[in-house]
Motif scaffolding. Sequence first.
Motif, short mmCIF file in Angstrom:
data_model
loop_
_atom_site.label_atom_id
_atom_site.label_comp_id
_atom_site.label_asym_id
_atom_site.label_seq_id
_atom_site.Cartn_x
_atom_site.Cartn_y
_atom_site.Cartn_z
N ALA A 1 0.90 -1.18 -0.08
CA ALA A 1 -0.03 0.14 -0.02
C ALA A 1 0.88 1.29 0.18
CB ALA A 1 -0.81 -0.05 1.13
N ARG A 2 0.21 2.37 -0.64
CA ARG A 2 0.90 3.58 -0.51
C ARG A 2 0.22 4.61 0.15
NH1 ARG A 2 1.81 5.96 -5.34
NH2 ARG A 2 3.50 7.40 -4.52
N LEU A 3 0.35 5.52 1.13
CA LEU A 3 -0.46 6.22 1.85
C LEU A 3 0.18 7.60 2.03
CD1 LEU A 3 -2.14 4.24 4.74
CD2 LEU A 3 -3.16 4.48 2.62
N GLY A 4 -0.83 8.55 1.86
CA GLY A 4 -0.14 9.71 1.78
C GLY A 4 -0.59 10.33 3.33
N THR A 5 -0.18 11.56 4.09
CA THR A 5 -0.71 11.85 5.45
C THR A 5 -2.30 11.91 5.57
OG1 THR A 5 1.45 12.79 5.83
CG2 THR A 5 -0.44 13.33 7.19
N PRO A 6 -2.85 12.46 4.67
CA PRO A 6 -4.34 12.63 4.83
C PRO A 6 -4.85 11.15 5.03
CG PRO A 6 -3.64 14.16 3.30
CD PRO A 6 -2.51 13.44 3.42
N ALA A 7 -4.57 10.04 4.10
CA ALA A 7 -4.92 8.82 3.99
C ALA A 7 -4.63 7.95 5.47
CB ALA A 7 -4.64 8.22 2.86
N LEU A 8 -3.56 8.29 5.85
CA LEU A 8 -3.36 7.72 7.01
C LEU A 8 -4.05 8.24 8.46
CD1 LEU A 8 -1.89 5.66 8.87
CD2 LEU A 8 0.25 7.31 8.77
N LEU A 9 -4.19 9.60 8.33
CA LEU A 9 -5.06 10.31 9.25
C LEU A 9 -6.49 9.83 9.20
CD1 LEU A 9 -3.72 13.99 9.00
CD2 LEU A 9 -3.49 12.29 11.06
N ARG A 10 -7.07 9.43 8.26
CA ARG A 10 -8.35 8.79 8.20
C ARG A 10 -8.49 7.42 8.57
NH1 ARG A 10 -8.11 11.37 2.83
NH2 ARG A 10 -7.67 9.45 1.79
N TYR A 11 -7.37 6.49 8.26
CA TYR A 11 -7.35 5.20 8.77
C TYR A 11 -7.19 5.31 10.35
CZ TYR A 11 -7.23 3.24 4.29
OH TYR A 11 -7.38 2.54 3.03
N ALA A 12 -6.31 6.12 10.85
CA ALA A 12 -5.94 6.32 12.20
C ALA A 12 -7.26 6.67 12.97
CB ALA A 12 -4.71 7.19 12.53
N GLY A 13 -7.99 7.85 12.34
CA GLY A 13 -8.87 8.23 13.17
C GLY A 13 -10.03 7.23 13.45
#
Length: 286
Positions: A219-231
């Motif tokens: 997978a490749r994630l930018g910061t906004p995507a990782l923040l969504r998963y983390a939230g």
Amino acid sequence: MSTAYGLATGTTSAEGVTTDRTDAHPHTTDRAEAGPYAADWADAGPYAAALRAGRGPLFLRRSDGWLLPLDVERWCARADAADLAVLDRCEGAVLDVGCGPGRLVAELAARGRPVLGVDVSRAAVNRTRELGGQALLRSVFDPLPAEGRWATVLLMDGNIGIGGDPRALLDRVGALLAPGGLLIAETAQMDVDERAEVQVVDVVHSCGSGGSADAFPWARLGTPALLRYAGRARWRAVRQWTAGDRRFLALRSRRASSSAEPPKSTAVISSQRVRKPSGDRPVPNR
């Protein structure tokens, strides 16, 4: 005896983390318990050869032929300024997931910090040990020492992509960390949320002849995507920052109870099934 050595052998207790002596040498551990020690694609072919040589070229190739450059030279060099800024923010005992050739593990060990690397590549584990760090030949999804007691987990160089399922990886890291522990992840430059089957290839084999025959999920994630998963998984964002063209995000895991002591304001940190894209834009395979 260094705390890093004791951390891996069980001869020293470091910040509440102690492991079995068998974990110092994963080939002595029962295979049924530890799972496959090395991924086939990481154990031979272009990836292992590049780590042994300390240089590329090396790429992740998607099934559509697009290539993502892998920064082998940087991984095999000493920790750079961006790396050091991450390591300065680590708390307690550190687990470097997908440690590669071990630059971060070696630097933390040299500082006298308790640290352990895990990687599915024998070449990576061997190189880490040659640098004076402790490393195990494991996947992050295999049983690991001191589960639930690590203070910091690192997922550097794009390793948030390990396994191709960010939610599953976040859940696994949460189980490895102590309550309120810190995850530092390095993310892609662009806002991307991509999952694909990939292969590791070198420039000679990038057109499909003789390269790695073993595809694996990434997978490749930018910061906004990782923040969504983390939230969604109830991680708390601590800080995000950039260093040159690299992006980092620090997340804190859920605490055991609401009465737990609040986190230190200075604590921030960052971090595939193994290694490790560094570029953010795939380049067309020509």
